[in-house]
Scaffold this active site. Structure first.
Site, PDB file in Angstrom:
ATOM      1  N   VAL A 135     -41.801  10.398  16.297  1.00 43.02           N
ATOM      2  CA  VAL A 135     -41.783  11.495  16.899  1.00 43.02           C
ATOM      3  C   VAL A 135     -42.427  11.450  18.295  1.00 43.02           C
ATOM      4  O   VAL A 135     -41.621  12.045  19.006  1.00 43.02           O
ATOM      5  CB  VAL A 135     -42.515  12.823  15.796  1.00 43.02           C
ATOM      6  CG1 VAL A 135     -42.710  13.971  16.560  1.00 43.02           C
ATOM      7  CG2 VAL A 135     -41.661  12.728  14.557  1.00 43.02           C
TER       8      VAL A 135
ATOM      9  N   SER B 178     -39.791   9.927  20.584  1.00 40.49           N
ATOM     10  CA  SER B 178     -38.578  10.759  20.847  1.00 40.49           C
ATOM     11  C   SER B 178     -38.834  12.203  21.626  1.00 40.49           C
ATOM     12  O   SER B 178     -38.112  12.259  22.616  1.00 40.49           O
ATOM     13  CB  SER B 178     -38.129  10.963  19.661  1.00 40.49           C
ATOM     14  OG  SER B 178     -38.863  12.007  18.782  1.00 40.49           O
ATOM     15  N   GLU B 179     -39.928  12.679  21.472  1.00 41.61           N
ATOM     16  CA  GLU B 179     -40.393  13.931  22.011  1.00 41.61           C
ATOM     17  C   GLU B 179     -40.488  13.617  23.656  1.00 41.61           C
ATOM     18  O   GLU B 179     -40.066  14.410  24.437  1.00 41.61           O
ATOM     19  CB  GLU B 179     -41.540  14.408  21.501  1.00 41.61           C
ATOM     20  CG  GLU B 179     -41.261  15.260  20.039  1.00 41.61           C
ATOM     21  CD  GLU B 179     -40.389  16.511  20.468  1.00 41.61           C
ATOM     22  OE1 GLU B 179     -40.561  17.138  21.145  1.00 41.61           O
ATOM     23  OE2 GLU B 179     -39.459  16.457  19.437  1.00 41.61           O
ATOM     24  N   ILE B 180     -41.202  12.347  23.781  1.00 42.35           N
ATOM     25  CA  ILE B 180     -41.318  12.115  25.417  1.00 42.35           C
ATOM     26  C   ILE B 180     -40.127  11.756  26.050  1.00 42.35           C
ATOM     27  O   ILE B 180     -39.538  12.239  27.255  1.00 42.35           O
ATOM     28  CB  ILE B 180     -42.412  10.760  25.649  1.00 42.35           C
ATOM     29  CG1 ILE B 180     -43.757  11.311  25.121  1.00 42.35           C
ATOM     30  CG2 ILE B 180     -42.395  10.684  27.064  1.00 42.35           C
ATOM     31  CD1 ILE B 180     -44.266  12.432  25.738  1.00 42.35           C
TER      32      ILE B 180
ATOM     33  N   SER C  69     -44.544  20.773  19.390  1.00 40.72           N
ATOM     34  CA  SER C  69     -43.337  20.306  18.908  1.00 40.72           C
ATOM     35  C   SER C  69     -43.717  18.929  18.113  1.00 40.72           C
ATOM     36  O   SER C  69     -43.085  18.644  17.097  1.00 40.72           O
ATOM     37  CB  SER C  69     -41.923  20.078  19.836  1.00 40.72           C
ATOM     38  OG  SER C  69     -42.397  19.162  20.584  1.00 40.72           O
TER      39      SER C  69
END
Length: 206
Positions: free
Chosen positions: A6, A9-11, A97
């Site tokens: 996570v 992927s968020e970065i 998030s």
């Protein structure tokens, strides 16, 4: 729901379209499968894997943040936006998030597809909608028992709306059109980074 995946992927999804991230994401995870592997890698190796994503400083921030997570948090992603927001390259929305998707934590945040849903349904005929107007609606409608799936659904629904209608996010006070890449400083910086990751040193003539 893997906190490390996570985190990556968020970065990656900051300022980059999902289709492009989907190509690089599995390659990056294969090269660096954990916070420890990412922290122990050289910045050069990280940027080599990051090539093609753009905004190379995100790769640098990812590397720095991994160092801190390993050193100060035993290689575990903190489940607290107030802590995450102190890490390099992580703003309030990304921090919230991460906690929602990694830990199913009922945090509040807005991203472009979520914004599109709320503007489309709650701000018909209005222009320059501010996120401060949207946030109370997100808080009122959030599924506090399963925020992870709720946010996934919102984001998917926002993608669908953008395909069927003129992008509702254009009515946001925060909407900006990304500048052209060809001939930009971003393109030049990317070429410099690519050269420096391929060569041990370089000159202005190169």
């Amino acid at each position: 729901d893997d906190p490390y995946k996570v985190f990556v992927s968020e970065i990656m999804l900051q300022q980059t379209q999902t289709a492009r991230v989907a190509q690089k994401y599995p390659q990056f995870l294969q090269a660096f499968a954990s916070f420890e592997q990412l922290a122990n890698a050289s910045l050069k190796d990280v940027l080599l894997q990051w090539q093609g994503m753009g905004y190379n400083r995100r790769g640098m921030y990812l590397h720095k943040a991994a160092h801190i997570i390993v050193k100060d948090f035993g290689g575990q992603l903190p489940n607290d936006p107030a802590i995450l927001v102190e890490l390099p390259g992580i703003g309030p929305a990304t921090a919230a998030s991460m906690c929602a998707f990694a830990y199913n934590n009922p945090t509040l945040f807005i991203e472009t597809n979520i914004r599109a849903v709320y503007i489309y349904f709650f701000f018909v005929g209005k222009e320059k909608v501010h996120d401060k107007e949207i946030m109370p609606l997100i808080e009122a409608t959030l599924d506090y028992d399963n925020p992870r799936e709720w946010y996934y659904a919102l984001m998917d629904y926002g993608v669908m709306l953008k395909k069927q209608f003129k992008n509702p996010s254009r009515k946001s006070a925060h909407h900006t059109k990304q500048s052209k890449f060809e001939g930009s400083d971003r393109q030049i910086r990317g070429m410099i980074i690519k050269l420096l990751t391929q060569e041990s040193s370089a000159t202005l003539q190169q």
